[in-house]
Design a protein around this motif. Structure first.
Motif, PDB file in Angstrom:
ATOM      1  N   THR A  74       0.846  -1.194   0.000  1.00 15.94           N
ATOM      2  CA  THR A  74       0.000   0.000   0.000  1.00 15.94           C
ATOM      3  C   THR A  74       0.884   1.248   0.000  1.00 15.94           C
ATOM      4  N   PRO A  75       0.643   2.211  -0.895  1.00 13.85           N
ATOM      5  CA  PRO A  75       1.464   3.423  -0.940  1.00 13.85           C
ATOM      6  C   PRO A  75       1.452   4.161   0.390  1.00 13.85           C
ATOM      7  N   GLN A  76       2.623   4.597   0.814  1.00 17.59           N
ATOM      8  CA  GLN A  76       2.754   5.332   2.065  1.00 17.59           C
ATOM      9  C   GLN A  76       2.720   6.841   1.806  1.00 17.59           C
ATOM     10  N   MET A  77       2.398   7.588   2.838  1.00 21.47           N
ATOM     11  CA  MET A  77       2.343   9.038   2.724  1.00 21.47           C
ATOM     12  C   MET A  77       3.743   9.639   2.679  1.00 21.47           C
ATOM     13  N   LEU A  78       3.926  10.608   1.784  1.00 17.51           N
ATOM     14  CA  LEU A  78       5.158  11.381   1.737  1.00 17.51           C
ATOM     15  C   LEU A  78       4.976  12.743   2.393  1.00 17.51           C
ATOM     16  N   PHE A  79       3.751  13.257   2.295  1.00 12.16           N
ATOM     17  CA  PHE A  79       3.420  14.561   2.889  1.00 12.16           C
ATOM     18  C   PHE A  79       1.934  14.532   3.259  1.00 12.16           C
ATOM     19  N   GLY A  80       1.619  13.714   4.270  1.00 13.42           N
ATOM     20  CA  GLY A  80       0.229  13.552   4.664  1.00 13.42           C
ATOM     21  C   GLY A  80      -0.613  13.106   3.478  1.00 13.42           C
ATOM     22  N   ASN A  81      -1.849  13.580   3.421  1.00 11.81           N
ATOM     23  CA  ASN A  81      -2.745  13.240   2.323  1.00 11.81           C
ATOM     24  C   ASN A  81      -2.492  14.067   1.063  1.00 11.81           C
ATOM     25  N   PHE A  82      -1.544  14.993   1.130  1.00 10.21           N
ATOM     26  CA  PHE A  82      -1.247  15.810  -0.037  1.00 10.21           C
ATOM     27  C   PHE A  82      -0.542  15.009  -1.132  1.00 10.21           C
ATOM     28  N   LEU A  84       1.304  10.993  -1.995  1.00  7.61           N
ATOM     29  CA  LEU A  84       1.583   9.619  -1.619  1.00  7.61           C
ATOM     30  C   LEU A  84       2.655   9.012  -2.520  1.00  7.61           C
ATOM     31  N   GLU A  85       3.264   7.927  -2.030  1.00  2.00           N
ATOM     32  CA  GLU A  85       4.247   7.186  -2.825  1.00  2.00           C
ATOM     33  C   GLU A  85       3.644   6.761  -4.165  1.00  2.00           C
ATOM     34  N   GLY A  86       4.452   6.820  -5.208  1.00  2.00           N
ATOM     35  CA  GLY A  86       4.021   6.356  -6.514  1.00  2.00           C
ATOM     36  C   GLY A  86       3.132   7.312  -7.265  1.00  2.00           C
ATOM     37  N   GLU A  87       2.867   8.490  -6.701  1.00  2.00           N
ATOM     38  CA  GLU A  87       1.986   9.450  -7.355  1.00  2.00           C
ATOM     39  C   GLU A  87       2.774  10.474  -8.166  1.00  2.00           C
ATOM     40  N   PHE A 119       2.163  16.579   9.506  1.00  2.00           N
ATOM     41  CA  PHE A 119       1.808  15.631   8.466  1.00  2.00           C
ATOM     42  C   PHE A 119       2.587  14.327   8.614  1.00  2.00           C
ATOM     43  N   THR A 120       1.968  13.244   8.167  1.00  2.00           N
ATOM     44  CA  THR A 120       2.559  11.916   8.285  1.00  2.00           C
ATOM     45  C   THR A 120       3.528  11.645   7.149  1.00  2.00           C
ATOM     46  N   LEU A 121       4.659  11.037   7.474  1.00  2.00           N
ATOM     47  CA  LEU A 121       5.602  10.504   6.487  1.00  2.00           C
ATOM     48  C   LEU A 121       5.721   9.018   6.783  1.00  2.00           C
ATOM     49  N   GLY A 122       5.016   8.193   5.986  1.00  2.00           N
ATOM     50  CA  GLY A 122       5.021   6.753   6.225  1.00  2.00           C
ATOM     51  C   GLY A 122       6.128   6.024   5.511  1.00  2.00           C
ATOM     52  N   ALA A 123       6.712   6.636   4.489  1.00  2.00           N
ATOM     53  CA  ALA A 123       7.757   5.986   3.701  1.00  2.00           C
ATOM     54  C   ALA A 123       9.101   6.063   4.418  1.00  2.00           C
ATOM     55  N   GLU A 124       9.957   5.096   4.118  1.00  2.00           N
ATOM     56  CA  GLU A 124      11.308   5.115   4.667  1.00  2.00           C
ATOM     57  C   GLU A 124      12.142   6.185   3.967  1.00  2.00           C
ATOM     58  N   ALA A 125      13.224   6.595   4.615  1.00  2.00           N
ATOM     59  CA  ALA A 125      14.129   7.572   4.012  1.00  2.00           C
ATOM     60  C   ALA A 125      14.634   7.043   2.678  1.00  2.00           C
TER      61      ALA A 125
END
Length: 369
Positions: A74-82, A84-87, A119-125
């Motif tokens: 599942t794509p993780q957030m890079l900058f909250g809901n603004f 996402l990964e892969g977008e 904002f949430t950052l769910g992806a790894e560095a």
């Protein structure tokens, strides 16, 4: 593979009476197609023989699509809901709003694996490639130095700057193709998982036309899919009416850019709190609208240890930050609309001249009937 007529010392070639191709060739082609189909189900890309037909559409039963996608994370957030990964995401704002500052702040956040509060950052560095068409190297250095402190970015934050002395582009009929190939080399060189382009007008001329915009987005989407990237593209807004809410109509160029991106958000200026900015979601496909007109994110610029960044201070309704129109100003606009209409301009032309919506012009002109 054990094919007939391939045993050592045998020269007989079996032929299919219904085809001109040898049976052994047909069998090899069938195996290649079967392997390609199996690889496609796993999300792999296989280069088949040159004579094979490459279909325009990948078509599978809906349940098979569901089963294939369960294997993908599942794509993780890079900058909250603004974003996402892969977008493929677009951030647009007027000149001097600070969108480049926010983009660099995002790159710094992603390379360090540290979220920008709240904002949430769910992806790894991960490595980020930032292509900067706006600033020179010296301007960039000065922006992140306060006289005493020079900010130290993470080692996997790569910045690219246009080389004005490169003449290789003269061998290409289209500059955009040359740019895409250069981006590809940069991505491979840095192993970047995130690409930020500042800004889109430098990638292709003529983004105001639907055809040019469509081709541009297709190129970026291919780049994204081929290399497994998350892409953020910065863009300008044309001169707009600060009394109206931000919308997709404010993106400079064709609305085709919005239609083909995965997500988009805009930065606006607060007219009730000088110096403040706000962020508003404009389009989202993978998340709900969290930061719409009733809940924009307020921000102000601050410098910490040489790093100029946005600090988010809360949320508010967008209407509270639009420019207020006084009664005197409304009457003046009303008279001007009437004058332009009497000169023969259409309602749409009057709206463009005054920086208003066609609906508002229509209501103004009706009041004179």
């Amino acid at each position: 593979m054990n094919y007939p007529a391939l045993a050592a010392g045998r020269a007989t070639i079996f032929m299919d009476h219904t085809s001109e191709k040898p049976l052994v060739v047909q069998m090899i082609q069938k195996d290649v197609r079967d392997m390609a189909a199996a690889a496609a189900r796993k999300g792999q890309i296989v280069i088949s023989d040159p004579d094979a037909v490459i279909e325009l559409f990948d078509i599978y039963p809906a349940n098979e699509w569901m089963a294939m996608e369960t294997e993908h994370e599942t794509p993780q957030m890079l900058f909250g809901n603004f974003w996402l990964e892969g977008e493929l995401c677009i951030l647009f704002a007027d000149t001097n709003m600070g969108k480049s500052l926010l983009a660099v702040q995002l790159a710094d956040s992603i390379t360090r694996g540290e979220p920008i509060a709240p904002f949430t950052l769910g992806a790894e560095a991960s490595p980020v490639l930032y292509i900067d068409f706006e600033l020179t190297g010296k301007q960039f250095e000065q922006r992140y130095t306060d006289g005493q402190n020079r900010y130290h970015f993470a080692s996997e934050f790569y910045r690219g700057e246009y080389n004005q002395f490169n003449r290789a582009s003269s061998h290409y009929q289209k500059l955009d193709k040359y740019v895409i190939e250069a981006l590809t080399r940069g991505i491979k060189r840095t192993d970047a998982r995130v690409l930020i382009i500042d800004n889109i007008t430098c990638l292709r001329n003529g983004t105001e036309s639907a055809g040019a915009a469509l081709l541009l987005m297709k190129e970026l989407k291919k780049l994204k899919t081929r290399h497994g990237l998350s892409i953020l593209v910065l863009a300008h807004t044309p001169k707009r009416n600060p009394r109206l809410p931000l919308s997709r109509n404010d993106l400079q160029g064709s609305k085709m850019l919005i239609n083909f991106c995965d997500s988009a958000f805009a930065m606006g200026e607060s007219h009730s709190m000088p110096g403040q900015r706000y962020l508003k979601q404009i389009k989202q496909r993978s998340t709900a609208e969290t930061y719409g007109a009733d809940n924009v994110c307020l921000a102000q610029l601050e410098r910490h240890n040489g790093f100029l960044k946005f600090v988010f201070t809360g949320n508010d309704c967008e209407k509270n930050h639009l420019r207020d129109t006084s009664r005197q100003e409304r009457e003046r606009m009303n008279r001007e609309a009437k004058r332009l209409s009497d000169e023969g301009l259409s309602q749409r032309q009057v709206a463009e001249r005054l920086g208003m919506s066609a609906g508002n012009v229509n209501r103004m002109l009706k009041s004179h009937l």
